[in-house]
Structure formats: C-alpha cells, structure tokens
Design an enzyme around this catalytic site. Structure first.
Site, PDB file in Angstrom:
ATOM      1  N   CYS A 293      -0.832  -5.060   6.819  1.00  0.00           N
ATOM      2  CA  CYS A 293      -0.645  -3.812   7.635  1.00  0.00           C
ATOM      3  C   CYS A 293       0.408  -4.308   8.713  1.00  0.00           C
ATOM      4  CB  CYS A 293      -1.649  -3.058   8.094  1.00  0.00           C
ATOM      5  SG  CYS A 293      -3.139  -3.029   6.723  1.00  0.00           S
TER       6      CYS A 293
ATOM      7  N   CYS B 280       0.683  -1.193  -0.099  1.00  0.00           N
ATOM      8  CA  CYS B 280      -0.094   0.045   0.053  1.00  0.00           C
ATOM      9  C   CYS B 280       0.773   1.219   0.010  1.00  0.00           C
ATOM     10  CB  CYS B 280      -0.914   0.122   1.263  1.00  0.00           C
ATOM     11  SG  CYS B 280       0.089   0.265   2.890  1.00  0.00           S
TER      12      CYS B 280
HETATM   13 FE1  FES Z   1      -1.407   0.511   4.264  1.00  0.00          FE
HETATM   14 FE2  FES Z   1      -2.861  -0.649   6.307  1.00  0.00          FE
HETATM   15  S1  FES Z   1      -3.390  -0.091   4.279  1.00  0.00           S
HETATM   16  S2  FES Z   1      -0.626  -0.137   6.276  1.00  0.00           S
END
Ligand code: FES
Length: 159
Positions: free
Chosen positions: A105, A35
């Site tokens: 995450c 992400c």
């Molecule tokens: Fe990036 Fe959770 S979506 S750390």
C-alpha cells in the site's frame, strides 16, 4: 497486539493534505498491480524547484491513506530532487511500521509521487537523475522484485 500502530491510526483518522491542487505543477496517478487501488498526487513547485504543496486522493485502504498522508507531509518543503528519493521504506519507517501484507500500500505513494514529479519534469523541461527513460504508464515490472518483497502476489507479466 493491535495490527496498526498509533501513528498509522492517527494519519488514517486525520489524514493530512487530502484533496487536489487546482492547476498543479505536477500530477501523478498510480494504480497498484497488487490490489488495483489507486492514488493521485498533485504538486505545487516553486521557481527553486521546492515542493510548496502536495495533496492526495486515494481510492484505497487505510494503510494507503496513512501512507499518502505521511508521504505528502514528507515531501512538502523538499526539492523535487530530494522528493524523488522518498521510498516506500522511508514512508513505512516514518509511520512506525505497517503489517507485512500492507507494505504494498505504501508503494502507491512512492509511485504516485514519482509520476507527479515526472509530469512536472515533462511540462517544465526539467531532467532528474532517476527519471531517465521513465514511463509512468508502465506497470513497473522493473520493480517486480521489490513488489514481491512487499507482498506482491505476482501479476504474471514480464515473467
Ligand atoms: Fe490496496 Fe492497501 S489494499 S492500497
């Protein structure tokens, strides 16, 4: 059913160990290939190689904040060697679970801890099992399988 359990919500609303240790013994930063979010962990380590303090700064989502809060709580009081064994699965377990799409995450916390310990080992002339040949700047393609299981969309590298 709520997406996040009470433990996750509590750590998100009241995160422990937020901030940065001045003159840390180890500092690690990790950016998620999934992400793009980032986490920094700073450590204080005493002469017995026990982590006496750990703080984090996270540019990430609520699950990353809860994961960093739990991870720093877990490693405080551990030896460096023990802290190297703290996996994202352990962090998720202690949080009572995360939604499947949010497991990556928790990887931020595992890698940021490892990078901080690597920094400590480098600056203090220490060697630990599991850090041989470790490259904190690598994009951790050796973890691709793990990351895939954890919801990685695939970075396209190393394939
Ligand atoms: Fe990036 Fe959770 S979506 S750390």
């Amino acid at each position: 059913m709520a997406l996040y359990n009470d433990t996750v919500m509590e750590h998100f609303m009241n995160p422990r160990n937020v901030g940065e240790i001045e003159n840390p013994d180890g500092k690690g930063i990790y950016g998620s290939p999934v992400c793009g979010d980032m986490m920094q962990i700073t450590l204080s380590v005493d002469e017995n190689e026990v982590i006496t303090d750990a703080k984090f700064k996270t540019f990430g989502c609520g699950s990353a904040i809860a994961s960093s809060s739990m991870a720093t709580e877990l490693i405080k009081g551990m030896t460096v060697e023990k802290a190297l064994e703290v996996s994202n699965e352990k962090i998720v377990e202690e949080l009572g679970g995360l939604p499947a799409v949010k497991i990556h995450c928790s990887m931020l916390a595992e890698h940021a801890i490892k990078n901080a310990i690597y920094d400590y080992a480098q600056s203090h002339g220490k060697e630990y099992a599991g850090l041989e040949g470790y490259d904190p700047d690598a994009e951790h393609h050796d973890d691709c399988e793990e990351d895939e299981e954890a919801g990685c969309q695939g970075c396209g590298n190393g394939q």
